[in-house]
Design an enzyme around this catalytic site. Structure first.
Site, short mmCIF file in Angstrom:
data_model
loop_
_atom_site.label_atom_id
_atom_site.label_comp_id
_atom_site.label_asym_id
_atom_site.label_seq_id
_atom_site.Cartn_x
_atom_site.Cartn_y
_atom_site.Cartn_z
N ARG A 129 0.80 -1.22 0.00
CA ARG A 129 0.00 0.00 0.00
C ARG A 129 0.84 1.27 0.00
O ARG A 129 0.40 2.31 -0.51
CB ARG A 129 -0.94 -0.01 1.20
CG ARG A 129 -2.03 -1.07 1.10
CD ARG A 129 -3.11 -0.87 2.15
NE ARG A 129 -4.19 -1.83 1.97
CZ ARG A 129 -5.31 -1.83 2.69
NH1 ARG A 129 -5.49 -0.92 3.63
NH2 ARG A 129 -6.24 -2.73 2.48
N ASP A 182 -14.62 10.69 10.66
CA ASP A 182 -13.61 9.71 10.29
C ASP A 182 -12.25 10.37 10.46
O ASP A 182 -12.14 11.61 10.43
CB ASP A 182 -13.80 9.23 8.85
CG ASP A 182 -13.15 7.87 8.61
OD1 ASP A 182 -13.85 6.85 8.71
OD2 ASP A 182 -11.93 7.83 8.36
#
Length: 298
Positions: free
Chosen positions: A47, A156
């Site tokens: 990633r 978030d």
């Protein structure tokens, strides 16, 4: 690229060493409360490799130095975005919404109609499907709810995913479980993007999106009637989990509901302050004291 970065290097990206992995894992734990086991090393390498290439870096040691420096704050947010899993859809685990609609909403609707205030928090809202589903659920029972003192806070840690949530654009597959009448009423097809839908104004009017770190300071003290925090705390270590669960319960009104993910279990202290109503659905005990009501975030 920031001038503080090392000069761009050519050549093949080096492998992520265990020592470098532990440096990255320590940052993720400190900044987001998320624990990475050593088995996640290949995932982290995969990633983050694109981030190193975009910065002109070849070595993970240089990347670690950068995110740990004062000049790497923006990249630190990018790293959190890349390493944070955001998997959701409309009406995920639909029984939670149905149970809420049948067993909590009559009380909340009555409170609103009598001039009361109702607040709902989607903690760890990812790309927005959960808070929009909450909005749909309340609109189903009270189509004119925007006239009353009702808001949904959607938070978030990832600013990129929050921007995506606020944009409110979703493909057909994300709306697969949205009943057709609700899709036609509360969503708008995007003319130049076949198979794409945009969240309509009636839902948008009910939701405030805000960046918030569950292990950081919370910018509010007024209580919530419902908190939905599903499949977020699962990534924290045991001590952090216990702290977050307790804080979430304390942020509820007495009688307020906390809805968690199916693989998550409350800590002992949080469980003692609540009663289990339904599958991973808890009610704060009435005997508990309410959070102070001298400030608000929305």
């Amino acid at each position: 690229m920031n001038d503080a970065l090392p000069a761009s290097r050519t050549g093949v990206l080096t492998e992520l060493s265990m020592a470098e992995f532990h440096r990255i894992a320590a940052v993720l734990l400190r900044e987001a409360g998320i624990e990475l086991t050593e088995g996640k090393l290949p995932l982290v390498h995969s990633r983050l490799s694109g981030r190193l290439r975009s910065l002109g870096l070849r070595r993970y040691s240089d990347y670690c130095d950068y995110i740990e420096s004062g000049d790497g704050e923006a990249e630190l947010l990018e790293m959190l975005s890349v390493l944070t899993t955001n998997v959701t859809r409309f009406f995920r685990e639909p029984h939670h919404f149905e149970y809420l609609r049948k067993h909590k909403m009559p009380e909340l609707v009555a409170a609103l109609k009598s001039g009361g205030r109702v607040r709902v928090w989607s903690a760890g809202c990812a790309s927005g499907e959960e808070p929009y589903t909450l909005a749909l659920t309340f609109l189903q029972e009270m189509p004119d709810i925007a006239r009353y003192d009702f808001r949904i806070l959607a938070s978030d840690i990832d600013p990129a995913i929050l921007r995506q949530a606020a944009a409110g654009l979703y493909p057909d597959r994300s709306l697969a479980q949205v009943p057709e009448p609700q899709r036609q009423r509360y969503f708008q097809p995007v003319a130049d993007r076949p198979g794409c839908w945009k969240v309509g104004p009636e839902m948008r009017a009910l939701i405030t999106f805000r960046r918030l770190n569950l292990i950081g300071d919370w910018p509010f003290t007024r209580p919530f009637d419902v908190i939905m925090c599903r499949n977020v705390v699962i990534y924290f270590g045991a001590e952090t989990k216990a702290q977050v669960w307790s804080r979430l319960v304390e942020q509820l009104r007495p009688g307020g509901w906390l809805i968690t993910g199916h693989s998550e279990r409350l800590s002992d202290a949080a469980a003692a302050a609540t009663e289990l109503l339904y599958t991973t659905t808890y009610r704060r005990r009435e005997a508990s004291s309410s959070p102070k009501e001298n400030a608000t975030c929305h």
